[in-house]
Design an enzyme around this catalytic site. Structure first.
Site, PDB file in Angstrom:
ATOM      1  N   GLU A  82      -5.294  -8.397  -1.213  1.00  0.00           N
ATOM      2  CA  GLU A  82      -5.991  -8.273   0.074  1.00  0.00           C
ATOM      3  C   GLU A  82      -7.476  -8.028  -0.173  1.00  0.00           C
ATOM      4  OE1 GLU A  82      -4.492  -5.490   2.962  1.00  0.00           O
ATOM      5  OE2 GLU A  82      -2.416  -5.896   2.425  1.00  0.00           O
ATOM      6  N   GLU A 139       0.839  -1.217   0.000  1.00  0.00           N
ATOM      7  CA  GLU A 139       0.000   0.000   0.000  1.00  0.00           C
ATOM      8  C   GLU A 139       0.876   1.270   0.000  1.00  0.00           C
ATOM      9  OE1 GLU A 139      -2.664  -0.571   3.346  1.00  0.00           O
ATOM     10  OE2 GLU A 139      -4.045  -1.694   2.072  1.00  0.00           O
TER      11      GLU A 139
HETATM   12  C1  BGP Z   1      -4.329  -3.108   5.027  1.00  0.00           C
HETATM   13  C2  BGP Z   1      -2.958  -3.712   5.368  1.00  0.00           C
HETATM   14  C3  BGP Z   1      -2.990  -5.069   5.952  1.00  0.00           C
HETATM   15  C4  BGP Z   1      -4.214  -5.354   6.808  1.00  0.00           C
HETATM   16  C5  BGP Z   1      -5.487  -4.760   6.229  1.00  0.00           C
HETATM   17  C6  BGP Z   1      -6.682  -4.922   7.147  1.00  0.00           C
HETATM   18  O1  BGP Z   1      -4.209  -1.736   5.066  1.00  0.00           O
HETATM   19  O2  BGP Z   1      -2.193  -3.785   4.169  1.00  0.00           O
HETATM   20  O3  BGP Z   1      -1.785  -5.212   6.675  1.00  0.00           O
HETATM   21  O4  BGP Z   1      -4.002  -4.982   8.100  1.00  0.00           O
HETATM   22  O5  BGP Z   1      -5.332  -3.408   5.929  1.00  0.00           O
HETATM   23  O6  BGP Z   1      -6.718  -3.822   8.000  1.00  0.00           O
HETATM   24  P1  BGP Z   1      -6.846  -4.027   9.593  1.00  0.00           P
HETATM   25  O7  BGP Z   1      -5.848  -5.075   9.946  1.00  0.00           O
HETATM   26  O8  BGP Z   1      -6.552  -2.703  10.151  1.00  0.00           O
HETATM   27  O9  BGP Z   1      -8.275  -4.486   9.832  1.00  0.00           O
END
Ligand code: BGP
Length: 471
Positions: A365, A173
């Site tokens: 993701e 990201e």
């Molecule tokens: C994204 C990241 C991941 C993961 C995901 C889910 O921004 O790349 O690492 O964490 O978000 O978010 P969260 O874990 O805050 O629910």
């Protein structure tokens, strides 16, 4: 067997990140990363040193249980597994000249297990895991020196693992840096925030580093496919007014510029206008410009939600979001953490990215964070996560629609394929996995793994290459 839009060879799998899964935060020579001093994720203050209330110090102990976890991924039929290599396992402080052999050896073992099960590795080189020493001593990515440190790290990985890893992502990201400077850019945040000039300079340094890693990979691991990775978030105008539509264009440009640079090899005009109008004069060398022409083989991205945008400040009620917010969309439901659920948005962003960049796309993701309830069914501990099945099913149906639209999609790795520590809040109670891990926000739990209902559902989706999805 009904037909499926998913092509033969479509890569089905799951995704994690070292700092959210491994634990062993100081084992075998690992140095601290910025994550080790972020006990509340982005949503809370950093600590001076790692503190026991930081769930990431132990994570789900994947560092010692990786073989068991990978065997569970294989049981679901994964064709690909996305994970990150912890930069501070390989270079504990980040500015050493020689790598930490014990750190490299751990990832050799992980790759051995993946090869044993015929699972393709997809490696994120830097997933919000900047070595803390680079943050505190150099100011993180605001310092041009980080380009050299990252180059050395990337070259070390390509030389060691380049023959075993086909798919690489340079930064997780990369477009989140302006929104999460410490987590994403390793930039200590002073009172009053980080000056915009420094943030944009840090963004430039990361883009140059990403391009240099791409060039090194071409030399050292010519079979490797290098991808960039962006946080995608479709933005809808709150009303059909042209002002709202223009607010959407401006917000979209703030995110699209990263993919533009990675696929076209230069800064687009609208971005240069932003710099002019904000009075930001970037330090860009001729060498930088040449480096940026090393464009990627594919574009990968995370997708969780969409958001709305408006030009009317009075209507800017903040909408919750994954690192970036916007205006809440009154037509969409939201998760327990306020992230608005929009499967069609995934089809839209796949079409937008394909139309814009004509590069193969990889969804690395996608998932639903939810409070799961461990129950016993037929003597087995499990979670009846029909809500997660519905979320994933509806999003995968839209991936199929995009493929029918002609979009070249390489694969799909569901986020948090096993329960891990969340990034934004550093909670374990925000669960994404097909596999439940018995660990709680207060650190208690046996660390036992249990298959959820979605574990068997996803295994069917993979076995039928998407034909079992409910359309
Ligand atoms: C994204 C990241 C991941 C993961 C995901 C889910 O921004 O790349 O690492 O964490 O978000 O978010 P969260 O874990 O805050 O629910």
């Amino acid at each position: 067997m009904t037909t499926t839009p998913f092509p033969d060879g479509f890569l089905w799998g799951g995704a994690t990140a070292a700092n959210q899964i491994e634990g062993a935060y100081d084992e075998d020579g690992k140095g601290f990363s910025v994550q080790d001093v972020m006990p509340r994720g982005i949503s809370g203050p950093r600590s001076a040193q790692p503190t026991p209330d930081n769930l990431k110090l132990v994570g789900i102990d994947h560092y010692h249980r990786y073989a068991e976890d990978i065997a569970l991924f294989a049981e679901m039929g994964f064709g690909v597994y996305r994970f990150s290599i912890a930069w501070s396992r390989i270079f504990p402080k980040g500015d050493e000249t020689e790598p930490n052999e014990a750190g490299l050896a751990f990832y050799d073992r992980v790759l051995d297990e993946l090869e044993k099960h015929g699972i393709e590795p997809l490696v994120t080189i830097s997933h919000y895991e900047t070595p803390l020493h680079l943050a505190e001593t150099y100011g993180g990515w605001t310092n041009r020196a980080l380009i050299g440190f990252y180059e050395r790290y990337a070259r070390t990985l390509f030389e060691r693992f380049g023959s075993r890893v086909k798919y690489w992502l340079t930064f997780n990201e990369i477009n989140s840096l302006l929104h999460a400077p410490f987590m994403s850019g390793g930039i200590p945040i002073p009172e009053g925030g980080v000056p915009e000039q420094q943030l944009y300079q840090a963004m430039h340094h990361e883009l140059v580093a990403s391009a240099r890693a791409t060039r090194i990979a071409r030399e050292v691991a010519p079979e490797a496919k290098i991808g960039c990775m962006v946080l995608s978030m479709p933005i809808y105008p709150l009303t059909p007014s042209p002002d709202d539509a223009r607010a959407v264009m401006d917000a979209d440009h703030g995110n699209l510029v990263y993919g533009d640079v990675h696929t076209r090899g230069a800064y687009p005009g609208y971005f240069l206008r932003t710099l002019r109008e904000e009075g930001i004069a970037l330090d860009i060398t001729d060498q930088d410009r040449d480096d940026l022409t090393n464009t990627v083989d594919f574009v990968s991205f995370s997708y969780y939600m969409s958001i709305a945008e408006t030009a009317d400040p009075a209507k800017r009620a903040t909408g919750e979001g994954n690192i970036m917010g916007g205006v809440a969309n009154p037509t969409l439901p939201a998760s327990e953490w306020g992230w608005q659920i929009d499967p069609v948005g995934l089809r839209l962003v796949l079409n937008q990215f394909w139309d814009r960049w004509q590069k193969p796309l990889f969804i690395v993701e996608n998932g639903l964070g939810a409070r799961d309830q461990l129950v016993e069914v037929d003597g087995e501990k499990t979670v009846v996560d029909d809500y997660r099945i519905a979320y994933l099913n509806d999003h995968l149906v839209q991936v199929g629609e995009a493929i029918e639209d002609g979009v070249d999609v390489l694969g799909y790795t569901s986020w948090g394929c096993i329960d891990i520590v969340s990034a934004s809040t550093a909670q374990l109670s925000k669960r994404y996995g097909f596999i439940y891990v018995d660990r709680n926000d207060d650190g208690t739990g046996t660390l036992e793994r249990y298959r959820k209902k979605s574990f068997h559902w996803y295994a069917d989706v993979i076995r039928t290459n998407g034909a079992s999805l409910s359309r």
